[in-house]
Design an enzyme around this catalytic site. Sequence first.
Site, PDB file in Angstrom:
ATOM      1  N   GLU A  89      55.195  23.382  56.972  1.00 15.11           N
ATOM      2  CA  GLU A  89      55.709  22.016  57.676  1.00 15.11           C
ATOM      3  C   GLU A  89      54.705  21.713  58.904  1.00 15.11           C
ATOM      4  OE1 GLU A  89      59.618  20.810  60.537  1.00 15.11           O
ATOM      5  OE2 GLU A  89      59.658  21.404  58.232  1.00 15.11           O
ATOM      6  N   SER A 129      60.158  25.527  62.389  1.00 15.85           N
ATOM      7  CA  SER A 129      60.363  26.024  60.969  1.00 15.85           C
ATOM      8  C   SER A 129      58.993  25.825  60.180  1.00 15.85           C
ATOM      9  CB  SER A 129      61.160  25.061  60.147  1.00 15.85           C
ATOM     10  OG  SER A 129      62.682  24.975  60.617  1.00 15.85           O
ATOM     11  N   ARG A 142      60.501  14.588  56.926  1.00 14.65           N
ATOM     12  CA  ARG A 142      59.573  15.484  57.830  1.00 14.65           C
ATOM     13  C   ARG A 142      58.141  14.799  57.222  1.00 14.65           C
ATOM     14  NH1 ARG A 142      63.554  15.828  59.501  1.00 14.65           N
ATOM     15  NH2 ARG A 142      64.707  17.429  59.790  1.00 14.65           N
TER      16      ARG A 142
END
Length: 378
Positions: free
Chosen positions: A370, A250, A166
Amino acid sequence: MTEVEPVPLSQLTTLRTGGAPMRMFEATTSDELVATLREVWADDEPWFVLGGGSNLFVGDDPFEGTVVRIRTEGIERLPSPRPGFARLRVQAGHDWDALVAHSVAEGLAGIEAMSGIPGTVGAAPVQNVGAYGQEIVQTLVEVELIDESTGEVSTVAAADLGLGFRTSALKHHYGSVPARRAVILSVTLELAEVGHDQRPIAGEQLRTALGLGVDDTVTVAWVRDHVLVTRARKGMVLDDDDPDTYSAGSFFQNAVVSASFARTLPAACPRWPVTPDLDPVLVIPLSAFDGYVPPPAAIESDVKVSAAWLIEHSGVRKGFKLPRSRAALSSKHALALTNRGSATAAELAELARYIQGRVQAEFGLVLQPEPVLVNVEL
């Protein structure tokens, strides 16, 4: 280059927060996007680019800078040097899920497990998007981008983007600046030409999510359809009628920790090994070489642990909200912070800090956000 009337970013982000910027531009072609960015950068003012707005958490105050909306679209099929593969060059503003649908319709495999992820194609490499064991790093060949420091357009190989879990060299991590300040103009992927016949699914994580055995065979379209159903059950497919989808997906990353730290967590916490980075080159000066080559040192793999499990087992359940707050965890997925109706960024940030505190108190781990945070702090 088109300057448009600024609108509150709450209207353009999936978390539905954010004040209006000072200036706003829209670019519908790559050349227009390049010209706009060069002009904005010449003014030396705060700026950011906006695609689908699905990975942004924007503060309530007006943004004292410029927002450039990327509205470029288009998919071009190219030959691949590898037999059995095809390449797709896609404009940065193209809708990601529309690209996945196109690839599946063409019988191309490699991104079908990422069906339903909101946002635009240009944002996908920035955080190396992934789902159910597939990540864009597995299919990405190169990107065309423009560097802020020089204003120059170049083609950069995927290997030079620092792609990790990520993350990439282009991502604005919370509390730091990206290693390379640039904007992606187009993305080139290499996908397998599998057609529409049934075939086994190689990834264990995807098979588990879809309830498939090792020997089960399905079509690429079947995978897409069932991933969409699975994501919808978790509130991870945008739906105006479902407040559980008023989120940035998320909100917290699954944490990557050392193997030794992972052993301090309860055994029930889901975890997955992360392949360690190994240096394949051992250099021994000729003057020091005595004929003995030492064996490679054993390196314990880092471990990815489930942030959703940590949140729920710190006492914060699905649907949780603080008193008098309009922000809440999704009732379907413990990683999604949702706007239940005109929640402010301050309310969402308060909930995020509370969750971070609970997980840290219970497990000694600080969860990292995130989304990219703009004009807001945790």
